[in-house]
Design a protein around this motif. Structure first.
Motif, PDB file in Angstrom:
ATOM      1  N   ASN A 188       0.927  -1.276   0.143  1.00  0.00           N
ATOM      2  CA  ASN A 188       0.383   0.261   0.305  1.00  0.00           C
ATOM      3  C   ASN A 188       0.996   1.236  -0.016  1.00  0.00           C
ATOM      4  N   ALA A 189       0.893   2.527  -0.224  1.00  0.00           N
ATOM      5  CA  ALA A 189       1.470   3.916  -0.665  1.00  0.00           C
ATOM      6  C   ALA A 189      -0.123   4.547  -0.717  1.00  0.00           C
ATOM      7  N   VAL A 190       0.624   5.726  -0.409  1.00  0.00           N
ATOM      8  CA  VAL A 190       0.268   7.333  -0.443  1.00  0.00           C
ATOM      9  C   VAL A 190       0.116   8.126  -1.461  1.00  0.00           C
ATOM     10  N   GLY A 191      -0.264   8.546  -1.969  1.00  0.00           N
ATOM     11  CA  GLY A 191       0.350   9.803  -2.776  1.00  0.00           C
ATOM     12  C   GLY A 191       1.363  10.927  -2.535  1.00  0.00           C
ATOM     13  N   GLY A 192       2.156  10.888  -3.074  1.00  0.00           N
ATOM     14  CA  GLY A 192       3.313  12.429  -2.141  1.00  0.00           C
ATOM     15  C   GLY A 192       3.657  12.001  -1.473  1.00  0.00           C
ATOM     16  N   ASP A 193       4.183  10.680  -1.302  1.00  0.00           N
ATOM     17  CA  ASP A 193       5.016   9.640  -0.231  1.00  0.00           C
ATOM     18  C   ASP A 193       6.781   9.934  -0.688  1.00  0.00           C
ATOM     19  N   VAL A 194       7.631   9.892   0.399  1.00  0.00           N
ATOM     20  CA  VAL A 194       8.976   9.303  -0.833  1.00  0.00           C
ATOM     21  C   VAL A 194       9.552   8.204  -0.136  1.00  0.00           C
ATOM     22  N   TRP A 195      10.180   7.450  -0.849  1.00  0.00           N
ATOM     23  CA  TRP A 195      10.491   5.967  -1.008  1.00  0.00           C
ATOM     24  C   TRP A 195      11.837   5.946  -1.163  1.00  0.00           C
ATOM     25  N   ARG A 196      12.471   5.114  -0.017  1.00  0.00           N
ATOM     26  CA  ARG A 196      13.771   4.820  -0.013  1.00  0.00           C
ATOM     27  C   ARG A 196      13.356   2.816  -1.326  1.00  0.00           C
ATOM     28  N   LEU A 197      14.649   3.351  -2.010  1.00  0.00           N
ATOM     29  CA  LEU A 197      14.937   1.783  -2.256  1.00  0.00           C
ATOM     30  C   LEU A 197      16.430   1.817  -2.967  1.00  0.00           C
ATOM     31  N   SER A 198      17.044   0.574  -2.178  1.00  0.00           N
ATOM     32  CA  SER A 198      17.976   0.096  -1.454  1.00  0.00           C
ATOM     33  C   SER A 198      18.258  -1.717  -2.267  1.00  0.00           C
ATOM     34  N   VAL A 199      18.832  -1.725  -3.745  1.00  0.00           N
ATOM     35  CA  VAL A 199      18.784  -2.992  -3.664  1.00  0.00           C
ATOM     36  C   VAL A 199      20.260  -3.490  -4.196  1.00  0.00           C
ATOM     37  N   LEU A 200      20.275  -4.867  -4.031  1.00  0.00           N
ATOM     38  CA  LEU A 200      22.108  -5.580  -4.480  1.00  0.00           C
ATOM     39  C   LEU A 200      21.500  -6.856  -5.745  1.00  0.00           C
ATOM     40  N   CYS A 201      21.808  -6.495  -6.216  1.00  0.00           N
ATOM     41  CA  CYS A 201      22.106  -7.082  -7.975  1.00  0.00           C
ATOM     42  C   CYS A 201      24.110  -7.946  -8.634  1.00  0.00           C
ATOM     43  N   LYS A 202      23.353  -8.862  -8.793  1.00  0.00           N
ATOM     44  CA  LYS A 202      25.018  -9.388  -9.219  1.00  0.00           C
ATOM     45  C   LYS A 202      24.354 -10.165 -11.079  1.00  0.00           C
ATOM     46  N   PRO A 203      24.884  -9.226 -12.095  1.00  0.00           N
ATOM     47  CA  PRO A 203      24.425  -9.682 -13.508  1.00  0.00           C
ATOM     48  C   PRO A 203      24.987 -10.566 -13.771  1.00  0.00           C
ATOM     49  N   VAL A 204      24.971 -12.223 -13.677  1.00  0.00           N
ATOM     50  CA  VAL A 204      26.075 -12.812 -14.066  1.00  0.00           C
ATOM     51  C   VAL A 204      26.095 -13.394 -15.580  1.00  0.00           C
ATOM     52  N   VAL A 205      24.925 -12.790 -16.029  1.00  0.00           N
ATOM     53  CA  VAL A 205      24.953 -12.998 -17.856  1.00  0.00           C
ATOM     54  C   VAL A 205      23.766 -11.561 -17.565  1.00  0.00           C
ATOM     55  N   GLY A 206      24.032 -10.637 -19.142  1.00  0.00           N
ATOM     56  CA  GLY A 206      23.135  -9.916 -18.799  1.00  0.00           C
ATOM     57  C   GLY A 206      23.358  -8.342 -17.619  1.00  0.00           C
ATOM     58  N   THR A 207      22.036  -7.699 -18.119  1.00  0.00           N
ATOM     59  CA  THR A 207      21.960  -6.526 -17.640  1.00  0.00           C
ATOM     60  C   THR A 207      20.774  -6.800 -17.108  1.00  0.00           C
ATOM     61  N   ALA A 208      21.229  -6.381 -15.562  1.00  0.00           N
ATOM     62  CA  ALA A 208      19.894  -6.342 -14.657  1.00  0.00           C
ATOM     63  C   ALA A 208      18.811  -5.080 -14.821  1.00  0.00           C
ATOM     64  N   ILE A 209      17.501  -5.734 -14.382  1.00  0.00           N
ATOM     65  CA  ILE A 209      16.546  -4.046 -14.547  1.00  0.00           C
ATOM     66  C   ILE A 209      15.925  -3.825 -13.019  1.00  0.00           C
TER      67      ILE A 209
END
Length: 419
Positions: A188-209
């Motif tokens: 659930n979300a409320v319009g106008g709120d600012v969120w943090r998004l922090s992710v770890l990724c490791k592409p073995v092959v290709g490009t992460a999205i």
């Protein structure tokens, strides 16, 4: 050193409890007979095993199996067991176990999993505080937690070795179709709120999205920061913020790849409102398995360090309720260092005979032995074995001895943090 479920079960039966006899067929049998003229033939009584004694074939008709049947009769002169119900015809070198006291060898497999998941722990693991269900990727399951956007992408959970290991496990997205992704459960979300998004990724092959997605309006949300794409092969920390659109009511997180052969690993998928101070821990975590609280410093993966959260006037409180356990932070993390709570992690369950565990063998066997004998003692009636019937009182004595042995093998991992 790892050990398979099959090895654990065989050692438990023959060496630890004496409740199982290992057989190896020495001649071709039939759909109702198995012959072991070496191990089972001899001056035994035909009543050595009671009718109905459980049998498990791990090799049947020269093929790996997990076939259950039971003793119908036994001919000690030839080492022939007649089984019921009928099975695939047996061949020479087929491997089987004859288990006394249990109704089915499935009981033993269940005891193996109870021992590993309830009694065997490998240490304290930092779990990120996040609003994303299974954002820590710690659950063994994928179904209902992460959903593929198309048939050409397969999400699985995997363990990785150091130095790439952080957290319990990683979410792997394996692609046979381009530009697809798996997505989290909605939040659930409320319009106008600012969120943090922090992710770890490791592409073995290709490009992460990586995408923050507006479910209400079926649109991607603009990320500010490191962005949502990475084409390197080393582990990468993608750190962003995003603003909830005015009419948005629900969001979810998408992770995937751009190519038709991409193979991407994801972990520590952290998303929350910047002013959030309350976080629910994964439901698998019981109170006694909650440890210290830390923050993770460093922007780049190779520079990550975990430091105590409760310093400089900060503190954390434990929240309990019908939905499980959570924590209340004295200050919102905002765009600062992500906050983690330790989980005392047990080993994973084993779903097949070829699955293996890294748990210390002595600890695993002691824990599994206790769980099996506890279950047998709880039946409350005498159980047949080749040596005679085991009374409930005798089974309880064996259970108590197994408990003492298990405790002596367990490492000290206890902490007094929340009481």
């Amino acid at each position: 050193m790892s050990i398979t479920r099959l090895s654990l079960r065989q050692k438990l039966g023959e060496e630890e409890t004496g409740l199982a006899t290992l057989g190896i067929a020495t001649a071709t049998g039939s759909t109702t007979t198995v012959i072991d003229g070496t191990r089972l033939a001899g001056a035994y009584t035909a009543s050595r095993w009671a009718r109905g004694t459980a049998i498990r074939f791990s090799t049947l008709n020269s093929v790996a199996a997990t076939t259950n049947t039971s003793v119908d009769s036994y001919a000690p002169a030839t080492g022939t067991i007649t089984v019921l119900p009928a099975i695939t015809a047996t061949k020479s070198a087929d491997v089987f176990e004859i288990w006394s006291a249990v109704d089915s060898v499935d009981e033993v497999d269940d005891a193996i999993n109870r021992g590993l998941t309830r009694r065997c722990f490998f240490g304290w693991v930092p779990i990120p505080l996040t609003k994303v269900p299974d954002g820590d990727c710690g659950d063994t399951a994928v179904t209902s937690l992460w959903t593929a956007s198309a048939a050409g992408i397969t999400p699985t959970k995997v363990n990785v070795a150091l130095p790439d290991k952080i957290g319990r496990r990683w979410l792997r997205t394996l692609h046979t179709i381009a530009s697809k992704y798996v997505y989290s459960a909605t939040m659930n979300a409320v319009g106008g709120d600012v969120w943090r998004l922090s992710v770890l990724c490791k592409p073995v092959v290709g490009t992460a999205i990586l995408v923050a997605y507006d479910v209400t309006n079926s649109a991607a949300i603009t990320l500010s920061g490191d962005g949502g794409s990475y084409a390197g092969n080393a582990p990468k920390h993608l750190d962003n913020t995003f603003t909830i659109p005015a009419t948005c009511k629900q969001i979810r997180i998408h992770v995937g790849g751009t190519g038709a052969t991409d193979d991407i690993y994801w972990s520590n998928i952290i998303a929350y409102q910047q002013d959030e101070t309350q976080f629910v821990l994964p439901r698998r975590i019981a109170k006694k398995r909650i440890g210290d609280t830390y923050y993770r410093s460093g922007d780049d993966y190779e520079d990550f360090q975990f430091r105590s959260y409760c310093e400089s006037g900060r503190h954390v409180s434990l929240l309990g309720g019908m939905g499980g356990w959570g924590v209340q932070l004295s200050a919102a993390p905002g765009t600062g260092d992500p906050v983690y709570v330790e989980e005392m992690c047990s080993y994973d369950s084993l779903s097949s005979d070829t699955d293996s565990t890294e748990c210390d063998e002595e600890l695993a066997l002691a824990s599994i032995k206790y769980e099996l004998l506890k279950g047998l003692a709880n039946k409350g009636y005498a159980l047949p074995t080749p040596q005679g019937y085991l009374a409930p009182s005798e089974m309880r004595l064996r259970r108590d001895e197994a408990l003492r042995e298990m405790i002596s093998k367990q490492p000290s991992l206890s902490k007094t943090v929340f009481r």
